[in-house]
Design a protein around this motif. Structure first.
Motif, mmCIF file in Angstrom:
data_model
loop_
_atom_site.group_PDB
_atom_site.id
_atom_site.type_symbol
_atom_site.label_atom_id
_atom_site.label_comp_id
_atom_site.label_asym_id
_atom_site.label_seq_id
_atom_site.Cartn_x
_atom_site.Cartn_y
_atom_site.Cartn_z
ATOM 1 N N VAL A 358 30.752 10.270 35.142
ATOM 2 C CA VAL A 358 29.676 9.351 35.494
ATOM 3 C C VAL A 358 28.585 10.146 36.201
ATOM 4 N N ILE A 359 27.346 9.943 35.791
ATOM 5 C CA ILE A 359 26.202 10.521 36.482
ATOM 6 C C ILE A 359 25.394 9.389 37.095
ATOM 7 N N VAL A 360 25.180 9.461 38.399
ATOM 8 C CA VAL A 360 24.330 8.499 39.094
ATOM 9 C C VAL A 360 23.095 9.233 39.587
ATOM 10 N N LYS A 361 21.945 8.689 39.292
ATOM 11 C CA LYS A 361 20.690 9.265 39.763
ATOM 12 C C LYS A 361 19.842 8.136 40.332
ATOM 13 N N LEU A 362 19.500 8.235 41.604
ATOM 14 C CA LEU A 362 18.638 7.265 42.272
ATOM 15 C C LEU A 362 17.312 7.948 42.559
ATOM 16 N N SER A 363 16.250 7.416 42.011
ATOM 17 C CA SER A 363 14.967 8.104 42.021
ATOM 18 C C SER A 363 13.855 7.167 42.445
ATOM 19 N N SER A 364 12.684 7.753 42.689
ATOM 20 C CA SER A 364 11.467 6.975 42.976
ATOM 21 C C SER A 364 10.326 7.566 42.166
ATOM 22 N N CYS A 365 10.509 7.590 40.845
ATOM 23 C CA CYS A 365 9.476 8.110 39.948
ATOM 24 C C CYS A 365 8.185 7.318 40.132
ATOM 25 N N PRO A 366 7.029 7.966 40.031
ATOM 26 C CA PRO A 366 5.769 7.307 40.365
ATOM 27 C C PRO A 366 5.339 6.228 39.382
ATOM 28 N N GLU A 367 5.864 6.234 38.153
ATOM 29 C CA GLU A 367 5.502 5.236 37.162
ATOM 30 C C GLU A 367 6.747 4.498 36.705
ATOM 31 N N PRO A 368 6.581 3.232 36.290
ATOM 32 C CA PRO A 368 7.701 2.569 35.624
ATOM 33 C C PRO A 368 8.112 3.352 34.389
ATOM 34 N N VAL A 369 9.294 3.054 33.887
ATOM 35 C CA VAL A 369 9.880 3.803 32.779
ATOM 36 C C VAL A 369 8.884 4.024 31.648
ATOM 37 N N THR A 370 8.738 5.284 31.235
ATOM 38 C CA THR A 370 7.896 5.654 30.103
ATOM 39 C C THR A 370 8.739 6.494 29.152
ATOM 40 N N THR A 371 8.255 6.707 27.934
ATOM 41 C CA THR A 371 8.979 7.555 26.988
ATOM 42 C C THR A 371 9.144 8.957 27.554
ATOM 43 N N GLU A 372 8.115 9.462 28.239
ATOM 44 C CA GLU A 372 8.217 10.797 28.827
ATOM 45 C C GLU A 372 9.365 10.874 29.822
ATOM 46 N N TRP A 373 9.462 9.878 30.714
ATOM 47 C CA TRP A 373 10.540 9.897 31.705
ATOM 48 C C TRP A 373 11.893 9.647 31.050
ATOM 49 N N ASN A 374 11.929 8.794 30.017
ATOM 50 C CA ASN A 374 13.181 8.614 29.278
ATOM 51 C C ASN A 374 13.653 9.938 28.691
ATOM 52 N N ASP A 375 12.721 10.697 28.118
ATOM 53 C CA ASP A 375 13.067 11.987 27.511
ATOM 54 C C ASP A 375 13.541 12.986 28.557
ATOM 55 N N ILE A 376 12.852 13.024 29.692
ATOM 56 C CA ILE A 376 13.233 13.948 30.768
ATOM 57 C C ILE A 376 14.660 13.669 31.228
ATOM 58 N N HIS A 377 14.955 12.400 31.463
ATOM 59 C CA HIS A 377 16.296 12.058 31.944
ATOM 60 C C HIS A 377 17.351 12.263 30.869
ATOM 61 N N ALA A 378 17.035 11.919 29.636
ATOM 62 C CA ALA A 378 18.005 12.117 28.562
ATOM 63 C C ALA A 378 18.350 13.602 28.410
ATOM 64 N N GLY A 379 17.351 14.473 28.504
ATOM 65 C CA GLY A 379 17.599 15.904 28.415
ATOM 66 C C GLY A 379 18.426 16.422 29.570
ATOM 67 N N LEU A 380 18.106 15.949 30.769
ATOM 68 C CA LEU A 380 18.852 16.354 31.954
ATOM 69 C C LEU A 380 20.318 15.942 31.841
ATOM 70 N N PHE A 381 20.561 14.691 31.466
ATOM 71 C CA PHE A 381 21.930 14.200 31.388
ATOM 72 C C PHE A 381 22.700 14.885 30.267
ATOM 73 N N ALA A 382 22.020 15.186 29.159
ATOM 74 C CA ALA A 382 22.687 15.894 28.060
ATOM 75 C C ALA A 382 23.157 17.269 28.512
ATOM 76 N N ASP A 383 22.326 17.987 29.250
ATOM 77 C CA ASP A 383 22.708 19.314 29.739
ATOM 78 C C ASP A 383 23.877 19.228 30.710
ATOM 79 N N ILE A 384 23.859 18.214 31.559
ATOM 80 C CA ILE A 384 24.961 18.054 32.519
ATOM 81 C C ILE A 384 26.259 17.746 31.792
ATOM 82 N N CYS A 385 26.211 16.875 30.796
ATOM 83 C CA CYS A 385 27.421 16.515 30.058
ATOM 84 C C CYS A 385 28.009 17.720 29.340
ATOM 85 N N VAL A 386 27.167 18.563 28.762
ATOM 86 C CA VAL A 386 27.653 19.776 28.098
ATOM 87 C C VAL A 386 28.329 20.703 29.134
ATOM 88 N N ALA A 387 27.715 20.822 30.312
ATOM 89 C CA ALA A 387 28.278 21.679 31.363
ATOM 90 C C ALA A 387 29.646 21.158 31.824
#
Length: 390
Positions: A358-387
């Motif tokens: 399980v990965i929990v991330k609590l954040s205060s990103c400056p904008e509501p969810v955007t495709t850019e932020w979705n992509d950033i988080h998806a990439g981050l979580f993918a790398d963590i899962c592989v590790a």
């Protein structure tokens, strides 16, 4: 500057990067949200979701994820306030930004929806609610609303079809009206008096079951249904049926409207560690310490995801091509079977069945969810899962 609560009118130094203190109508916006999302109980009415007696605390550590290149700066760059990776009942890695402690609570925004889904699941398991029955069987007050001809499952899966705008930036949208009614923004003349009245006022926009429509009001209908079936306030039910049975270390809280209706769609605050327990419950088939908190069949259904065709054309599928929604949880539809809960400023529970993590991330990103932020988080979580695979 008007409509400030006393808690919001303190010294400017409390709000890093902000030239003035936040107002009721600006606290969700950057840079004010950096402070406000971790201090909601100071200016929005809240009630407590109680816990079992607390356990000990841990320390910040990322050594177990050393294979993830640049992890610390990636977390900081993604406005992370708290980050926990857990598996097998153990904390694998943690990160907390300066000024945020492991026992600090953070607003979950729409991750709260997934907790509502779990709470309702316990009532479905007990036979108190049949998801295939009409909502009006439990809430006849909604007979003339958008929910008059839909099933409980339609609401769980957000396939109701409601005349409802989820545009967080439009002050005339229904989601902003809900904010005002919940006490999160300044009230307007003509707003419904409370959430119950607001939900009764919503009208249908089409035939249910045909399309996925993300609609925060759906979750509040589920919370009202939970209250109607149990005869208790929503926070009490979450406490008894979820929080206490998870053995959470700390109390959570939830904001409430002027008549005490809990803001189920986005108002829960809790610690990152306790939120990880929610994720571990899902990956353990709904069981904790030998007790079946929610049925394994409900968990399997949720982790299997919904019908991706119902969400075709939505922005989320630019990041997750086969994304779907089931039981108040998102499914990526990817080969790993990642399922997640998400809030609009980067709050996450990310489930990786492949590694049981399980990965929990609590954040205060400056904008509501955007495709850019979705992509950033998806990439981050993918790398963590592989590790985590090695």
């Amino acid at each position: 500057m008007t409509n400030l609560t006393p808690a919001l009118s303190g010294r400017v130094e409390r709000y890093p990067g902000a030239p003035t203190p936040p107002m009721l109508d600006t606290w969700q916006d950057a840079p004010h949200n950096r402070w406000a999302l971790a201090h909601v109980s100071e200016f929005v009415p809240t009630t407590t979701i109680r816990r079992e007696p607390p356990a000990g605390a841990g320390v910040t550590r990322l050594d177990a994820l050393s294979r993830v290149e640049g992890l610390a700066w990636r977390l900081a760059d993604a406005y992370t306030d708290a980050f926990v990776v857990a598996g097998g009942g153990e904390v694998i890695a943690e990160y907390y930004r300066p000024g945020f402690a492991p026992d600090d609570r953070h607003l979950l925004m729409s991750v709260s929806k997934s907790i509502c889904g779990l709470t309702l699941a316990t009532l479905i398991d007990d036979g108190a609610v049949d998801p295939h029955e009409p909502v009006v069987r439990y809430l006849p007050e909604l007979a003339d609303s958008a929910y008059g001809d839909v099933t409980v499952q339609h609401v769980l899966d957000m396939t109701v079809s409601v005349d409802y705008d989820e545009n967080y930036r439009d002050p005339d949208s229904e989601v902003r009206a809900q904010d005002r009614i919940a006490g999160w923004r300044t009230a307007r003349d003509g707003d419904p008096a409370d959430t119950y009245a607001f939900l009764r006022s919503l009208r249908s926009a089409g035939e249910p079951g045909q399309r996925f429509q993300y609609c925060s009001a759906d979750t509040d209908v589920l919370a009202w249904l939970i209250e109607a079936v149990t005869g208790q306030r929503y926070a009490e039910v979450v406490s008894e049926r979820v929080w206490q049975r998870l053995g959470c270390d700390d109390d959570a809280s939830i904001t409430v409207d002027p008549v005490g209706f809990a803001f189920a769609n986005g108002g829960i605050s809790c610690t990152a560690r306790d939120l990880a327990r929610v994720g571990e419950l899902m990956l353990s088939g709904g069981a904790r310490n030998g007790e079946q908190v929610i049925s394994s069949s409900w968990v399997r259904q949720t982790l299997s995801g919904g019908d991706a065709e119902l969400a075709r054309g939505l922005a989320i599928q630019q990041t997750h091509r086969n994304a779907s929604y089931r039981n108040q949880w998102w499914s990526t539809g990817n080969a790993r079977g990642n399922v997640y809960a998400v809030g609009i400023h980067g709050q996450y529970i990310w489930l990786d069945p492949s590694t049981g993590s399980v990965i929990v991330k609590l954040s205060s990103c400056p904008e509501p969810v955007t495709t850019e932020w979705n992509d950033i988080h998806a990439g981050l979580f993918a790398d963590i899962c592989v590790a985590l695979e090695n």
